[in-house]
Design an enzyme around this catalytic site. Sequence first.
Site, PDB file in Angstrom:
ATOM      1  N   HIS A   1      55.593   9.925 -29.523  1.00  0.00           N
ATOM      2  CA  HIS A   1      55.687   8.464 -29.698  1.00  0.00           C
ATOM      3  C   HIS A   1      56.313   7.780 -28.482  1.00  0.00           C
ATOM      4  O   HIS A   1      56.336   6.547 -28.423  1.00  0.00           O
ATOM      5  CB  HIS A   1      56.524   8.121 -30.935  1.00  0.00           C
ATOM      6  CG  HIS A   1      55.920   8.578 -32.227  1.00  0.00           C
ATOM      7  ND1 HIS A   1      54.637   8.263 -32.607  1.00  0.00           N
ATOM      8  CD2 HIS A   1      56.425   9.361 -33.230  1.00  0.00           C
ATOM      9  CE1 HIS A   1      54.374   8.823 -33.793  1.00  0.00           C
ATOM     10  NE2 HIS A   1      55.433   9.496 -34.183  1.00  0.00           N
TER      11      HIS A   1
ATOM     12  N   ASP B   1      49.773  16.265 -35.427  1.00  0.00           N
ATOM     13  CA  ASP B   1      50.922  15.681 -36.128  1.00  0.00           C
ATOM     14  C   ASP B   1      50.402  14.612 -37.094  1.00  0.00           C
ATOM     15  O   ASP B   1      49.377  13.984 -36.836  1.00  0.00           O
ATOM     16  CB  ASP B   1      51.865  15.055 -35.102  1.00  0.00           C
ATOM     17  CG  ASP B   1      53.186  14.586 -35.695  1.00  0.00           C
ATOM     18  OD1 ASP B   1      54.177  15.322 -35.558  1.00  0.00           O
ATOM     19  OD2 ASP B   1      53.214  13.488 -36.285  1.00  0.00           O
TER      20      ASP B   1
ATOM     21  N   HIS C   1      51.506  11.772 -37.658  1.00  0.00           N
ATOM     22  CA  HIS C   1      51.638  10.427 -37.096  1.00  0.00           C
ATOM     23  C   HIS C   1      50.790  10.309 -35.816  1.00  0.00           C
ATOM     24  O   HIS C   1      50.699  11.255 -35.042  1.00  0.00           O
ATOM     25  CB  HIS C   1      53.107  10.149 -36.756  1.00  0.00           C
ATOM     26  CG  HIS C   1      54.032  10.308 -37.926  1.00  0.00           C
ATOM     27  ND1 HIS C   1      54.790  11.456 -38.128  1.00  0.00           N
ATOM     28  CD2 HIS C   1      54.293   9.485 -38.962  1.00  0.00           C
ATOM     29  CE1 HIS C   1      55.486  11.313 -39.245  1.00  0.00           C
ATOM     30  NE2 HIS C   1      55.207  10.131 -39.772  1.00  0.00           N
TER      31      HIS C   1
ATOM     32  N   ASP D   1      54.003  17.986 -39.837  1.00  0.00           N
ATOM     33  CA  ASP D   1      54.378  17.065 -40.909  1.00  0.00           C
ATOM     34  C   ASP D   1      53.183  16.572 -41.717  1.00  0.00           C
ATOM     35  O   ASP D   1      53.346  15.742 -42.619  1.00  0.00           O
ATOM     36  CB  ASP D   1      55.203  15.888 -40.368  1.00  0.00           C
ATOM     37  CG  ASP D   1      54.672  15.333 -39.057  1.00  0.00           C
ATOM     38  OD1 ASP D   1      53.567  15.727 -38.632  1.00  0.00           O
ATOM     39  OD2 ASP D   1      55.373  14.499 -38.451  1.00  0.00           O
TER      40      ASP D   1
HETATM   41 ZN   LIG Z   1      55.091  13.189 -36.967  1.00  0.00          ZN
END
Ligand SMILES: [Zn+2]
Length: 316
Positions: free
Chosen positions: A135, A172, A174, A253
């Site tokens: 991120h 991931d 996200h 995740d």
């Molecule tokens: Zn993540």
Amino acid sequence: MTTALLTHPDTLLHVMDGQHPESPARITAILDALAQEKISSHKSPNTLLASLQRHIAPEASDEQLLRVHSAAYVQKIRELAPRAGLVRLDPDTAMGPMSLSACLHASGAAVLATDLVMQGKASNAFCCVRPPGHHAGKSRAAGFCIFNHIAVGVAHALAAHGLKRVAILDFDVHHGDGSEDIFKNDERVMLCSTFQHPHYPHRGADSRTERMINVPLAAGTGSEGFRAAVQTEIAPALERFKPQMLFISAGFDAHAQDPLAQLKLQNEDYAWVTSFAMQVAERHAGKRIVSLLEGGYHLPALGQAATSHVRTLAGL
Ligand SMILES: [Zn+2]
């Protein structure tokens, strides 16, 4: 040749607050699971951990960081690093006294892993480091991430090893918005990111391009939907791009047990997607893969999923 495992003791010393899910226990959970994973071998070592080529990650240099981050941002992070207490960078992300060192070694792991794989000293590599990085954008920290380690590794493969086409596979849960921010205008890099949508960081669903292969998945998507998305959306893009090296933003995740998201992947899906990546790398990239830990917050599930990933990378 063997699979390399890179980590550093300071990766255990970046601590935000007592309840933060992005905790040092994540690293311990993975290393313990790798140490408990038996492999069938008539000679010692007979655990997965002992079979890996271990390396202590060096610090990334400013030259290596500045390939992906702005000088003003790197300077700001160095100046903000506290001698005691916590400095908050965003609502989810903070730095303590050892955080800068953890970040520098995590980015350095990506650099050394790239060198080991490019020089043929390891067949592939897994960087067991934290905090995560995908991120972190060119000039911003976000979502537990401060420096974008996978981007530092990719930029090193391009700048120091002269590669012309490199791809990131980011599974991931996200979206890898920091990696997109850094590479969206770089013709040499493809990002393939599967992610739950709508969900944090609320980006990626409307920014797909020929090289930013963003694949949003609805909450509740499980093995079948994930594998179909990889095969129909990501596989053709990678076949077209023909990456000379493959990086993996290995977040765990999207696992069914993870508390931060609602996808329903199982351990076998991590072995499957790792095999998929290895087949792509075998066809186009001389088998070269560098994988780096991103998210994963249910400790037992994280340990098992990462073990499935590393066991597959090691061909065991
Ligand atoms: Zn993540």
